[in-house]
Write a protein that holds these residues in place. Sequence first.
Motif, PDB file in Angstrom:
ATOM      1  N   TYR A   1       0.856  -1.183   0.000  1.00  0.00           N
ATOM      2  CA  TYR A   1       0.000   0.000   0.000  1.00  0.00           C
ATOM      3  C   TYR A   1       0.892   1.233   0.000  1.00  0.00           C
ATOM      4  O   TYR A   1       1.831   1.332   0.799  1.00  0.00           O
TER       5      TYR A   1
ATOM      6  N   MET B   1       1.011   5.536  -0.182  1.00  0.00           N
ATOM      7  CA  MET B   1       0.223   6.715   0.102  1.00  0.00           C
ATOM      8  C   MET B   1       1.031   7.990  -0.048  1.00  0.00           C
ATOM      9  O   MET B   1       2.260   7.981   0.053  1.00  0.00           O
TER      10      MET B   1
ATOM     11  N   TYR C   1       0.847  11.849   1.666  1.00  0.00           N
ATOM     12  CA  TYR C   1       0.259  12.747   2.648  1.00  0.00           C
ATOM     13  C   TYR C   1       0.751  14.167   2.352  1.00  0.00           C
ATOM     14  O   TYR C   1       1.874  14.370   1.878  1.00  0.00           O
TER      15      TYR C   1
ATOM     16  N   LEU D   1      -4.037  12.653   4.545  1.00  0.00           N
ATOM     17  CA  LEU D   1      -3.937  11.761   3.395  1.00  0.00           C
ATOM     18  C   LEU D   1      -4.413  12.458   2.127  1.00  0.00           C
ATOM     19  O   LEU D   1      -5.503  13.028   2.085  1.00  0.00           O
TER      20      LEU D   1
ATOM     21  N   TYR E   1      -4.045   7.276  -2.057  1.00  0.00           N
ATOM     22  CA  TYR E   1      -3.358   6.018  -1.838  1.00  0.00           C
ATOM     23  C   TYR E   1      -3.646   5.068  -2.984  1.00  0.00           C
ATOM     24  O   TYR E   1      -4.688   5.134  -3.642  1.00  0.00           O
TER      25      TYR E   1
ATOM     26  N   LEU F   1       4.648  13.979   1.950  1.00  0.00           N
ATOM     27  CA  LEU F   1       5.298  12.803   2.508  1.00  0.00           C
ATOM     28  C   LEU F   1       4.763  11.550   1.834  1.00  0.00           C
ATOM     29  O   LEU F   1       3.541  11.366   1.767  1.00  0.00           O
TER      30      LEU F   1
ATOM     31  N   ARG G   1       3.111   0.626   3.408  1.00  0.00           N
ATOM     32  CA  ARG G   1       3.038  -0.408   4.435  1.00  0.00           C
ATOM     33  C   ARG G   1       2.821  -1.779   3.804  1.00  0.00           C
ATOM     34  O   ARG G   1       2.429  -1.878   2.631  1.00  0.00           O
TER      35      ARG G   1
ATOM     36  N   GLY H   1      -1.922  -6.522   6.073  1.00  0.00           N
ATOM     37  CA  GLY H   1      -2.240  -6.769   7.475  1.00  0.00           C
ATOM     38  C   GLY H   1      -2.281  -5.459   8.238  1.00  0.00           C
ATOM     39  O   GLY H   1      -2.151  -4.370   7.680  1.00  0.00           O
ATOM     40  N   ASN H   2      -2.476  -5.553   9.528  1.00  0.00           N
ATOM     41  CA  ASN H   2      -2.578  -4.362  10.368  1.00  0.00           C
ATOM     42  C   ASN H   2      -1.172  -3.898  10.751  1.00  0.00           C
ATOM     43  O   ASN H   2      -0.698  -4.165  11.853  1.00  0.00           O
ATOM     44  N   THR H   3      -0.517  -3.222   9.833  1.00  0.00           N
ATOM     45  CA  THR H   3       0.890  -2.844  10.005  1.00  0.00           C
ATOM     46  C   THR H   3       1.033  -1.331   9.969  1.00  0.00           C
ATOM     47  O   THR H   3       0.245  -0.637   9.315  1.00  0.00           O
ATOM     48  N   PRO H   4       2.036  -0.798  10.651  1.00  0.00           N
ATOM     49  CA  PRO H   4       2.202   0.665  10.657  1.00  0.00           C
ATOM     50  C   PRO H   4       2.757   1.172   9.335  1.00  0.00           C
ATOM     51  O   PRO H   4       3.358   0.433   8.558  1.00  0.00           O
ATOM     52  N   LEU H   5       2.546   2.456   9.100  1.00  0.00           N
ATOM     53  CA  LEU H   5       3.094   3.106   7.917  1.00  0.00           C
ATOM     54  C   LEU H   5       4.579   3.395   8.122  1.00  0.00           C
ATOM     55  O   LEU H   5       5.020   3.668   9.235  1.00  0.00           O
TER      56      LEU H   5
ATOM     57  N   PHE I   1       7.151   6.162   6.688  1.00  0.00           N
ATOM     58  CA  PHE I   1       7.111   7.448   5.998  1.00  0.00           C
ATOM     59  C   PHE I   1       8.471   7.807   5.405  1.00  0.00           C
ATOM     60  O   PHE I   1       9.526   7.481   5.971  1.00  0.00           O
ATOM     61  N   GLY I   2       8.441   8.513   4.256  1.00  0.00           N
ATOM     62  CA  GLY I   2       9.611   9.207   3.780  1.00  0.00           C
ATOM     63  C   GLY I   2       9.788  10.485   4.590  1.00  0.00           C
ATOM     64  O   GLY I   2       8.912  10.864   5.384  1.00  0.00           O
TER      65      GLY I   2
END
Lengths: 112, 111
Positions: B32, B34, B36, B46, B49, B88, B92, B95-99, B101-102
């Motif tokens: 995924y 995205m 921002y 956001l 995405y 930015l 990710r 599943g339920n995983t954190p983002l 970021f650049g």
Amino acid sequence: DVKVTQSSRYLVKRTGEKVFLECVQDMDHENMFWYRQDPGLGLRLIYFSYDVKMKEKGDIPEGYSVSREKKERFSLILESASTNQTSMYLCASSAHSGNEQYFGPGTRLTVT
Amino acid sequence: QKEVEQDPGPLSVPEGAIVSLNCTYSNSAFQYFMWYRQYSRKGPELLMYTYSSGNKEDGRFTAQVDKSSKYISLFIRDSQPSDSATYLCAMRRTGNTPLVFGKGTRLSVIA
């Protein structure tokens, strides 16, 4: 209008003080996150939580702890504030497996 | 090598220009992607995405993902002064995983 609120916009604390940063979301989100943002370093994940009383370390957990006693509230604790913890702190929340994180306005913390 | 690389800029363009913002990444498990946008003294919001490879268009904004090259882009057409912000990229795994970021690219659109 969805909202993530943070307890303070600006905070000044002394070295060695215990600091509490509070975050509240009104979207019934499972996931909550704490980041710090510094020039040249971007957003860095400190801790996150996928459920009440649950916590996971992020990339830079040292010197911090968190508490999530209620679903809507996620607190960041600086046990003994140091000058290198001067930063902008951002809280965010998202739904389970969500791509959209909703951010609060941030707390600019200065430790002197 | 950092997981996500993004040129911090700053990038300054005249009003009406086409803007290209880019990120590269190293983790092939990212699915995924995205973008921002963060205005000064505000939290990020956001913008767009995409899932896996391909393009997505929303008004003046187009997001592209090339998983074979591990490269994502955001194009802004007919840029406006109101587009001035930090952009930015984030990505990710499933599943339920954190983002992840650049660092963000600071863009200024000059009237």
